[in-house]
Design a protein around this motif. Structure first.
Motif, mmCIF file in Angstrom:
data_model
loop_
_atom_site.group_PDB
_atom_site.id
_atom_site.type_symbol
_atom_site.label_atom_id
_atom_site.label_comp_id
_atom_site.label_asym_id
_atom_site.label_seq_id
_atom_site.Cartn_x
_atom_site.Cartn_y
_atom_site.Cartn_z
ATOM 1 N N SER A 17 0.860 -1.176 0.000
ATOM 2 C CA SER A 17 0.000 0.000 0.000
ATOM 3 C C SER A 17 0.903 1.235 0.000
ATOM 4 C CB SER A 17 -0.890 -0.002 1.236
ATOM 5 O OG SER A 17 -0.111 0.112 2.413
ATOM 6 N N PRO A 18 0.362 2.394 -0.353
ATOM 7 C CA PRO A 18 1.187 3.607 -0.302
ATOM 8 C C PRO A 18 1.306 4.125 1.133
ATOM 9 C CG PRO A 18 -1.017 4.147 -1.043
ATOM 10 C CD PRO A 18 -0.961 2.640 -0.912
ATOM 11 N N GLN A 39 0.635 7.167 8.160
ATOM 12 C CA GLN A 39 0.542 5.707 8.183
ATOM 13 C C GLN A 39 1.603 5.134 7.245
ATOM 14 O OE1 GLN A 39 -3.117 3.983 6.722
ATOM 15 N NE2 GLN A 39 -2.785 2.132 7.894
ATOM 16 N N GLU A 40 2.464 4.288 7.791
ATOM 17 C CA GLU A 40 3.512 3.634 7.008
ATOM 18 C C GLU A 40 2.884 2.606 6.072
ATOM 19 O OE1 GLU A 40 7.150 2.818 5.551
ATOM 20 O OE2 GLU A 40 6.861 4.296 7.134
ATOM 21 N N ARG A 41 3.497 2.435 4.916
ATOM 22 C CA ARG A 41 3.003 1.437 3.957
ATOM 23 C C ARG A 41 3.003 0.055 4.594
ATOM 24 N NH1 ARG A 41 7.641 3.515 2.154
ATOM 25 N NH2 ARG A 41 9.472 2.316 2.673
ATOM 26 N N LYS A 42 2.147 -0.814 4.053
ATOM 27 C CA LYS A 42 2.051 -2.191 4.534
ATOM 28 C C LYS A 42 2.057 -3.123 3.334
ATOM 29 C CE LYS A 42 -0.840 -0.951 8.470
ATOM 30 N NZ LYS A 42 -2.157 -1.152 9.075
ATOM 31 N N GLN A 65 -6.294 -5.189 7.641
ATOM 32 C CA GLN A 65 -5.162 -4.695 6.847
ATOM 33 C C GLN A 65 -3.856 -4.758 7.648
ATOM 34 O OE1 GLN A 65 -6.407 -0.860 5.309
ATOM 35 N NE2 GLN A 65 -7.697 -1.834 3.784
ATOM 36 N N ASP A 66 -3.707 -5.843 8.400
ATOM 37 C CA ASP A 66 -2.484 -6.098 9.179
ATOM 38 C C ASP A 66 -1.652 -7.115 8.406
ATOM 39 O OD1 ASP A 66 -0.522 -6.491 11.050
ATOM 40 O OD2 ASP A 66 -1.849 -7.244 12.603
ATOM 41 N N ASP A 67 -0.372 -6.822 8.214
ATOM 42 C CA ASP A 67 0.473 -7.718 7.413
ATOM 43 C C ASP A 67 1.343 -8.657 8.253
ATOM 44 O OD1 ASP A 67 2.310 -5.875 8.359
ATOM 45 O OD2 ASP A 67 2.840 -5.087 6.388
ATOM 46 N N LYS A 68 1.196 -8.648 9.565
ATOM 47 C CA LYS A 68 2.050 -9.471 10.429
ATOM 48 C C LYS A 68 1.866 -10.967 10.150
ATOM 49 C CE LYS A 68 3.268 -10.481 15.197
ATOM 50 N NZ LYS A 68 3.059 -10.146 16.598
#
Length: 87
Positions: A17-18, A39-42, A65-68
């Motif tokens: 994401s941007p 908000q940092e990109r993910k 929208q969590d990438d962990k």
């Protein structure tokens, strides 16, 4: 006769994401301070394919929208590879 070891080669591509930033304008000669990042990109998804396989696999971020979890899952896949090739 010499036996060849088969290399487990993994191809993958990451989509992100941007960054969301607070700025009056953007452009080539504009510096945006790190304090302006709201908000940092993910990582949205990682598509991957083993060499020789027909199918492509995709791991996506969760409903929040969590990438962990995505990264933990892909790390397990990547650790099985002898070689990683990223796009």
């Amino acid at each position: 006769m010499k036996l060849k070891n088969k290399v487990r080669r993994l191809f993958f591509d990451i989509e992100t994401s941007p960054n969301v930033v607070l700025a009056f304008r953007a452009g080539y000669d504009v510096n945006i301070n790190h304090d302006a990042v709201i908000q940092e990109r993910k990582i949205i998804c990682i598509g991957y394919k083993w060499e020789g396989d027909k199918g492509v696999n995709v791991i996506r971020w969760d409903k929040n929208q969590d990438d962990k979890v995505l990264l933990i899952e892909f790390s397990k896949v990547a650790n099985e590879a002898d070689e990683l090739i990223a796009h």
